[in-house]
Write a protein that holds these residues in place. Structure first.
Motif, mmCIF file in Angstrom:
data_model
loop_
_atom_site.group_PDB
_atom_site.id
_atom_site.type_symbol
_atom_site.label_atom_id
_atom_site.label_comp_id
_atom_site.label_asym_id
_atom_site.label_seq_id
_atom_site.Cartn_x
_atom_site.Cartn_y
_atom_site.Cartn_z
ATOM 1 N N GLN A 81 39.880 33.623 117.727
ATOM 2 C CA GLN A 81 41.258 33.504 118.187
ATOM 3 C C GLN A 81 41.939 34.872 118.169
ATOM 4 O OE1 GLN A 81 43.039 30.466 115.781
ATOM 5 N NE2 GLN A 81 41.908 28.845 116.811
ATOM 6 N N LYS A 82 42.850 35.068 119.131
ATOM 7 C CA LYS A 82 43.531 36.353 119.274
ATOM 8 C C LYS A 82 45.019 36.128 119.426
ATOM 9 C CE LYS A 82 39.577 38.612 121.177
ATOM 10 N NZ LYS A 82 38.540 38.244 121.950
ATOM 11 N N GLY A 83 45.787 37.161 119.104
ATOM 12 C CA GLY A 83 47.235 37.088 119.195
ATOM 13 C C GLY A 83 47.740 37.284 120.610
ATOM 14 N N THR A 84 49.005 36.941 120.792
ATOM 15 C CA THR A 84 49.635 37.096 122.097
ATOM 16 C C THR A 84 49.924 38.574 122.357
ATOM 17 O OG1 THR A 84 51.795 36.706 121.105
ATOM 18 C CG2 THR A 84 50.665 34.804 122.063
ATOM 19 N N ILE A 85 50.341 38.870 123.605
ATOM 20 C CA ILE A 85 50.615 40.258 123.967
ATOM 21 C C ILE A 85 52.089 40.429 124.318
ATOM 22 C CG2 ILE A 85 48.276 40.595 124.827
ATOM 23 C CD1 ILE A 85 49.451 40.506 127.684
ATOM 24 N N THR A 86 52.518 41.669 124.290
ATOM 25 C CA THR A 86 53.848 42.055 124.736
ATOM 26 C C THR A 86 53.675 43.222 125.692
ATOM 27 O OG1 THR A 86 54.155 43.659 122.953
ATOM 28 C CG2 THR A 86 54.896 41.398 122.529
ATOM 29 N N VAL A 87 54.738 43.602 126.355
ATOM 30 C CA VAL A 87 54.665 44.754 127.262
ATOM 31 C C VAL A 87 54.224 45.988 126.479
ATOM 32 C CG1 VAL A 87 56.018 46.280 128.762
ATOM 33 C CG2 VAL A 87 56.396 43.819 128.840
ATOM 34 N N GLU A 88 54.725 46.129 125.265
ATOM 35 C CA GLU A 88 54.401 47.298 124.441
ATOM 36 C C GLU A 88 52.968 47.278 123.922
ATOM 37 O OE1 GLU A 88 57.109 45.238 123.676
ATOM 38 O OE2 GLU A 88 58.512 46.468 124.813
ATOM 39 N N SER A 89 52.355 46.099 123.824
ATOM 40 C CA SER A 89 51.016 46.015 123.210
ATOM 41 C C SER A 89 49.882 45.854 124.225
ATOM 42 C CB SER A 89 50.973 44.852 122.216
ATOM 43 O OG SER A 89 51.026 43.619 122.893
ATOM 44 N N ILE A 90 50.163 46.080 125.499
ATOM 45 C CA ILE A 90 49.131 45.866 126.521
ATOM 46 C C ILE A 90 47.923 46.770 126.284
ATOM 47 C CG2 ILE A 90 48.581 46.131 128.978
ATOM 48 C CD1 ILE A 90 51.385 45.080 129.589
ATOM 49 N N GLU A 91 48.162 48.035 125.971
ATOM 50 C CA GLU A 91 47.041 48.970 125.761
ATOM 51 C C GLU A 91 46.149 48.523 124.604
ATOM 52 O OE1 GLU A 91 45.910 51.429 127.690
ATOM 53 O OE2 GLU A 91 47.464 50.640 129.011
ATOM 54 N N ASN A 92 46.754 48.087 123.509
ATOM 55 C CA ASN A 92 45.973 47.590 122.370
ATOM 56 C C ASN A 92 45.243 46.301 122.734
ATOM 57 O OD1 ASN A 92 46.819 49.703 120.746
ATOM 58 N ND2 ASN A 92 48.559 48.561 119.941
ATOM 59 N N ALA A 93 45.878 45.488 123.568
ATOM 60 C CA ALA A 93 45.274 44.209 123.974
ATOM 61 C C ALA A 93 44.011 44.431 124.793
ATOM 62 C CB ALA A 93 46.282 43.375 124.753
ATOM 63 N N VAL A 94 43.967 45.492 125.572
ATOM 64 C CA VAL A 94 42.772 45.769 126.377
ATOM 65 C C VAL A 94 41.556 45.908 125.466
ATOM 66 C CG1 VAL A 94 41.651 47.455 127.889
ATOM 67 C CG2 VAL A 94 44.021 46.810 128.309
ATOM 68 N N SER A 95 41.683 46.654 124.390
ATOM 69 C CA SER A 95 40.539 46.836 123.483
ATOM 70 C C SER A 95 40.203 45.538 122.745
ATOM 71 C CB SER A 95 40.808 47.966 122.490
ATOM 72 O OG SER A 95 41.930 47.661 121.692
ATOM 73 N N ARG A 96 41.216 44.708 122.429
ATOM 74 C CA ARG A 96 40.942 43.433 121.743
ATOM 75 C C ARG A 96 40.218 42.451 122.638
ATOM 76 N NH1 ARG A 96 46.561 43.033 120.102
ATOM 77 N NH2 ARG A 96 46.672 41.288 121.525
ATOM 78 N N TRP A 97 40.494 42.486 123.948
ATOM 79 C CA TRP A 97 39.940 41.501 124.865
ATOM 80 C C TRP A 97 38.668 41.947 125.531
ATOM 81 C CZ3 TRP A 97 41.095 36.532 125.047
ATOM 82 C CH2 TRP A 97 42.278 36.119 124.441
ATOM 83 N N LYS A 98 38.231 43.186 125.342
ATOM 84 C CA LYS A 98 36.970 43.638 125.965
ATOM 85 C C LYS A 98 35.791 43.128 125.198
ATOM 86 C CE LYS A 98 38.018 47.500 128.821
ATOM 87 N NZ LYS A 98 37.767 48.848 129.176
#
Length: 127
Positions: free
Chosen positions: A110-127
């Motif tokens: 399971q992973k956390g939601t994203i925000t506009v500010e966290s998009i860059e960090n989300a890319v590494s979490r979702w790869k």
């Protein structure tokens, strides 16, 4: 005397019989070969997962994971190129998919939601 038990209904059996009657059970991979002994030992669910994977089946949560990954990458590219601002509605749509994903995937994934500010960090979490 009236029988109080409802008649037995074998829904899956009926579906399989209809499928066989329509010719859907002909020329199946492995037809006529003995079932490997490993299928009768150990965890039944793990055997199911192995067979499903060999057949090319992907669970719903895995398909969602790939969709979310692709959408997060697109949002990141939009943000990097600064063509247009990433809208709140785009973030909400991705977060709705993340919520659906979290309900159906194994808990450790399971992973956390994203925000506009966290998009860059989300890319590494979702790869």
């Amino acid at each position: 005397m009236e029988n109080s038990n409802p008649p037995y209904n074998d829904l899956m059996g009926d579906i399989l019989k209809k499928h066989a009657k329509d010719g859907g059970m002909e020329n199946l991979k492995g037809q006529g070969k003995p079932i490997p002994k490993e299928y009768f030992s150990g965890d039944t669910f793990q055997h199911f997962q192995k067979i499903a994977k060999e057949a090319g089946y992907k669970p719903h949560w895995l398909k969602l994971q790939h969709e979310i990954r692709d959408e997060v990458i697109v949002l990141s590219e939009i943000q990097k190129l600064n063509i247009v601002a990433v809208s709140e509605s785009q973030i909400v749509q991705v977060n709705q998919k993340i919520a659906e994903y979290n309900k159906s995937c194994p808990p450790p994934l399971q992973k956390g939601t994203i925000t506009v500010e966290s998009i860059e960090n989300a890319v590494s979490r979702w790869k």
